[in-house]
Design an enzyme around this catalytic site. Sequence first.
Site, mmCIF file in Angstrom:
data_model
loop_
_atom_site.group_PDB
_atom_site.id
_atom_site.type_symbol
_atom_site.label_atom_id
_atom_site.label_comp_id
_atom_site.label_asym_id
_atom_site.label_seq_id
_atom_site.Cartn_x
_atom_site.Cartn_y
_atom_site.Cartn_z
ATOM 1 N N SER A 132 0.864 -1.184 0.000
ATOM 2 C CA SER A 132 0.000 0.000 0.000
ATOM 3 C C SER A 132 0.898 1.230 0.000
ATOM 4 O O SER A 132 2.006 1.186 0.557
ATOM 5 C CB SER A 132 -0.874 0.024 1.259
ATOM 6 O OG SER A 132 -1.508 1.291 1.407
ATOM 7 N N TYR A 190 -1.354 -0.750 10.313
ATOM 8 C CA TYR A 190 -1.563 -1.227 8.938
ATOM 9 C C TYR A 190 -0.418 -0.777 8.042
ATOM 10 O O TYR A 190 0.134 -1.572 7.261
ATOM 11 C CB TYR A 190 -2.900 -0.698 8.428
ATOM 12 C CG TYR A 190 -3.159 -0.910 6.950
ATOM 13 C CD1 TYR A 190 -3.596 -2.147 6.468
ATOM 14 C CD2 TYR A 190 -2.974 0.126 6.026
ATOM 15 C CE1 TYR A 190 -3.840 -2.343 5.120
ATOM 16 C CE2 TYR A 190 -3.218 -0.057 4.678
ATOM 17 C CZ TYR A 190 -3.651 -1.294 4.227
ATOM 18 O OH TYR A 190 -3.881 -1.479 2.881
HETATM 19 P P1 NAP Z 1 -11.709 -5.538 0.620
HETATM 20 O O1 NAP Z 1 -12.577 -4.971 -0.428
HETATM 21 O O2 NAP Z 1 -11.970 -5.222 2.057
HETATM 22 O O3 NAP Z 1 -11.637 -7.131 0.438
HETATM 23 C C1 NAP Z 1 -10.853 -7.847 1.323
HETATM 24 C C2 NAP Z 1 -10.680 -9.262 0.827
HETATM 25 O O4 NAP Z 1 -9.755 -9.905 1.711
HETATM 26 C C3 NAP Z 1 -11.964 -10.054 0.855
HETATM 27 O O5 NAP Z 1 -11.941 -10.978 -0.193
HETATM 28 C C4 NAP Z 1 -11.893 -10.758 2.212
HETATM 29 O O6 NAP Z 1 -12.588 -12.000 2.232
HETATM 30 C C5 NAP Z 1 -10.407 -11.006 2.306
HETATM 31 N N1 NAP Z 1 -9.944 -11.159 3.676
HETATM 32 C C6 NAP Z 1 -10.235 -10.405 4.761
HETATM 33 N N2 NAP Z 1 -9.669 -10.928 5.872
HETATM 34 C C7 NAP Z 1 -9.000 -12.025 5.451
HETATM 35 C C8 NAP Z 1 -8.262 -13.033 6.123
HETATM 36 N N3 NAP Z 1 -8.077 -13.011 7.458
HETATM 37 N N4 NAP Z 1 -7.747 -14.049 5.384
HETATM 38 C C9 NAP Z 1 -7.939 -14.095 4.049
HETATM 39 N N5 NAP Z 1 -8.643 -13.198 3.363
HETATM 40 C C10 NAP Z 1 -9.170 -12.180 4.066
HETATM 41 O O7 NAP Z 1 -10.174 -5.127 0.397
HETATM 42 P P2 NAP Z 1 -9.416 -4.516 -0.891
HETATM 43 O O8 NAP Z 1 -9.527 -3.046 -0.837
HETATM 44 O O9 NAP Z 1 -9.794 -5.249 -2.112
HETATM 45 O O10 NAP Z 1 -7.899 -4.844 -0.470
HETATM 46 C C11 NAP Z 1 -7.161 -5.916 -1.034
HETATM 47 C C12 NAP Z 1 -5.701 -5.706 -0.690
HETATM 48 O O11 NAP Z 1 -5.271 -4.453 -1.228
HETATM 49 C C13 NAP Z 1 -5.405 -5.647 0.807
HETATM 50 O O12 NAP Z 1 -4.185 -6.292 1.079
HETATM 51 C C14 NAP Z 1 -5.286 -4.163 1.075
HETATM 52 O O13 NAP Z 1 -4.473 -3.896 2.202
HETATM 53 C C15 NAP Z 1 -4.666 -3.678 -0.218
HETATM 54 N N6 NAP Z 1 -4.877 -2.247 -0.460
HETATM 55 C C16 NAP Z 1 -6.121 -1.748 -0.669
HETATM 56 C C17 NAP Z 1 -6.266 -0.376 -0.874
HETATM 57 C C18 NAP Z 1 -7.619 0.270 -1.112
HETATM 58 O O14 NAP Z 1 -7.691 1.513 -1.122
HETATM 59 N N7 NAP Z 1 -8.690 -0.487 -1.316
HETATM 60 C C19 NAP Z 1 -5.150 0.479 -0.842
HETATM 61 C C20 NAP Z 1 -3.913 -0.085 -0.602
HETATM 62 C C21 NAP Z 1 -3.775 -1.446 -0.431
HETATM 63 P P3 NAP Z 1 -14.185 -12.067 2.606
HETATM 64 O O15 NAP Z 1 -14.913 -11.593 1.365
HETATM 65 O O16 NAP Z 1 -14.431 -13.510 2.891
HETATM 66 O O17 NAP Z 1 -14.395 -11.155 3.771
#
Ligand code: NAP
Length: 253
Positions: free
Chosen positions: A148, A162
């Site tokens: 991130s 985080y």
């Molecule tokens: P999201 O929409 O909240 O989706 C999270 C995903 O991770 C879901 O599929 C969830 O599964 C799964 N998950 C949650 N807890 C978990 C666990 N303990 N073990 C395995 N899987 C788990 O998140 P996102 O925004 O797509 O983020 C994906 C990645 O990108 C993350 O690593 C996040 O830190 C990174 N990221 C995101 C952003 C942003 O702005 N969105 C920015 C920087 C980095 P369920 O559906 O079963 O709950």
Amino acid sequence: METNVTDKVVVITGGSRGIGRATALAAAERGFRVVVGYASNKTAADEVVAGIGASNGKAIAVKCDVAEESDIINLFQQADTFGTLAALVNNGGIVGQSGVRVDEMSAERIQRVMAVNVTGSILCAREAVKRMSTRHGGKGGVIVNLSSVAAKLGAPNTYVDYAASKGAIDSFTIGLGYEVAAEGIRVAAIRPGLIDTEIHASGGEPDRHHRLAHMVPMKRVGTADEIANAIVWLMSDDASYVTSAILDVSGGR
Ligand code: NAP
């Protein structure tokens, strides 16, 4: 888009929603068999699998909380039955409640963030390397870690724990990449900026990304597809000389 399903398998943790979901669909379009990991939302994971099947792709959903080593072992055993592991996307990740200072954080919160974001990613990589490394008789492959821009910005007054977990992912990407570079495995990370997913709601601030969009040089939030496109590029032979590399996909943030 060409659909040419081979026995190449990609494991995507957190493939049920957000960036993981978009990556699952994009990887399937490029011919990967997709193992869609999910923590608890089976319905969302099943929908991703159905969507891939409707486009003549192949996918399975496997429950895997990456904080549980036994879940990770099972995830990769399921992948073994589905084809040859060619890629891992360490995507599953969490934030704690937004707006909590370090002097207010509980040990349980910090441990959970580190267990999911850091230990989970390292353990998944361990299982992938055992299968993909030429040292172990494998055919090589690619590991893409989700970092991130918080790793660089530190996320003060938001979720420093985080940010620290993603800093660890950056170091892990560099080190593991060097460790397995001569064994057919490339390792890279993406640093997304403010992306339109449900992670902000899970931190208690559903509108956070829109509120901060004016601070992005491009003046907008990014989409999950924009991150997925970078991930599947890193997974492809077009990125054949890219390893131990970290790519910002953040509109300049
Ligand atoms: P999201 O929409 O909240 O989706 C999270 C995903 O991770 C879901 O599929 C969830 O599964 C799964 N998950 C949650 N807890 C978990 C666990 N303990 N073990 C395995 N899987 C788990 O998140 P996102 O925004 O797509 O983020 C994906 C990645 O990108 C993350 O690593 C996040 O830190 C990174 N990221 C995101 C952003 C942003 O702005 N969105 C920015 C920087 C980095 P369920 O559906 O079963 O709950």
